[in-house]
Design an enzyme around this catalytic site. Sequence first.
Site, PDB file in Angstrom:
ATOM      1  N   LYS A 109      65.367   6.672 110.399  1.00 16.40           N
ATOM      2  CA  LYS A 109      65.909   7.651 109.698  1.00 16.40           C
ATOM      3  C   LYS A 109      67.395   7.411 109.566  1.00 16.40           C
ATOM      4  O   LYS A 109      68.199   8.248 110.371  1.00 16.40           O
ATOM      5  CB  LYS A 109      65.415   8.949 110.090  1.00 16.40           C
ATOM      6  CG  LYS A 109      65.485  10.143 109.139  1.00 16.40           C
ATOM      7  CD  LYS A 109      64.523  11.387 109.622  1.00 16.40           C
ATOM      8  CE  LYS A 109      64.757  12.489 108.657  1.00 16.40           C
ATOM      9  NZ  LYS A 109      64.216  12.167 107.330  1.00 16.40           N
ATOM     10  N   GLU A 140      55.228   6.254 100.224  1.00 18.01           N
ATOM     11  CA  GLU A 140      55.715   7.828 100.185  1.00 18.01           C
ATOM     12  C   GLU A 140      56.555   8.202  99.128  1.00 18.01           C
ATOM     13  O   GLU A 140      56.834   7.757  98.294  1.00 18.01           O
ATOM     14  CB  GLU A 140      56.533   7.992 101.605  1.00 18.01           C
ATOM     15  CG  GLU A 140      57.806   7.276 101.579  1.00 18.01           C
ATOM     16  CD  GLU A 140      58.159   7.453 102.918  1.00 18.01           C
ATOM     17  OE1 GLU A 140      57.964   8.005 103.920  1.00 18.01           O
ATOM     18  OE2 GLU A 140      59.381   6.424 103.209  1.00 18.01           O
ATOM     19  N   ARG A 165      62.584  10.836 117.988  1.00 16.58           N
ATOM     20  CA  ARG A 165      62.781   9.830 116.677  1.00 16.58           C
ATOM     21  C   ARG A 165      64.186   9.618 116.765  1.00 16.58           C
ATOM     22  O   ARG A 165      64.739   8.384 116.144  1.00 16.58           O
ATOM     23  CB  ARG A 165      62.014  10.448 115.555  1.00 16.58           C
ATOM     24  CG  ARG A 165      62.012   9.521 114.434  1.00 16.58           C
ATOM     25  CD  ARG A 165      61.261  10.174 113.212  1.00 16.58           C
ATOM     26  NE  ARG A 165      61.917  11.417 112.715  1.00 16.58           N
ATOM     27  CZ  ARG A 165      61.229  12.017 111.601  1.00 16.58           C
ATOM     28  NH1 ARG A 165      60.072  11.687 111.110  1.00 16.58           N
ATOM     29  NH2 ARG A 165      61.956  13.035 111.209  1.00 16.58           N
TER      30      ARG A 165
END
Length: 285
Positions: A151, A184, A52
Amino acid sequence: MSLQVFLNDRLVPKEEATVSVFDHGLLYGDGVFEGIRVYGGKVFLHPEHIERLFESARAIRLEIPMSPDEMTRAVEKTVAANNISDGYVRLVVTRGSGSLGLDIRRTSDPQVIIIADTITLYPPEIYEEGMPLVTASTIRNHPQALSPRIKSLNYLNNIMAKVEGSDAGTVEALMMNHKGEVAECTGDNIFIVKHGVLKTPPIDAGILDGITRRAVLRLAREAEIPSEEVTLTRHDLYVADECFLTGSAAEVVPVISLDGRPIGDGKPGRTTNRLLEAFRDLTRK
């Protein structure tokens, strides 16, 4: 002995772990990171986190000056150097030093920073008794502005929602997406249980593709708990039988209310506790 931080190609005492004030990671939040747990000296779900990290970097056209295998070894080296048995790794890659402008072509020398330390995100009673949530007015980034799947070091969106939660006396806050759907929380993915079915927002709801979220979905399949990735509204959370959050730092956290409304009977539910125990078993393997 001082905490040892991996900086680019070597371990240095944390007091010497410095980067330039002209680094675009500092000036613009231009970089990517991963938060990874360590259990029993073993880096948990390490390949998924490294993959990721490199995907996030590719998405923002950041060239990481190490291969995935080299990064994996650097993380393990840092964990070992600090004698971390149960702890947390913060892995950061910045764009590097540049000018006081936005042009990435004028940057150089990306910085790789790996910090391994202990962590306690929430007290034990949160996992036993559950936590309340409030809905933040700050929405999740629009996917066409900045994909929440990246991210990145720019976490101001999440921080401002976290401030709202803190002001309301909660340790987490629910964030909606640009369509008014559940996305979220500020640092965690969210799940509900309704009539025995586990439900969580899909990736295209504008959420981070959480590593712990993936692990919990796998655990649910193994336990033959029906699960769906489906659009959710606040109403779905208000009338849910159970609710919980997942995240690398948070692990699996029961939620007992939202906006002052009890979820289920206002206590951690059976499915939540079952998946929490299954997750804890997974970390000990």
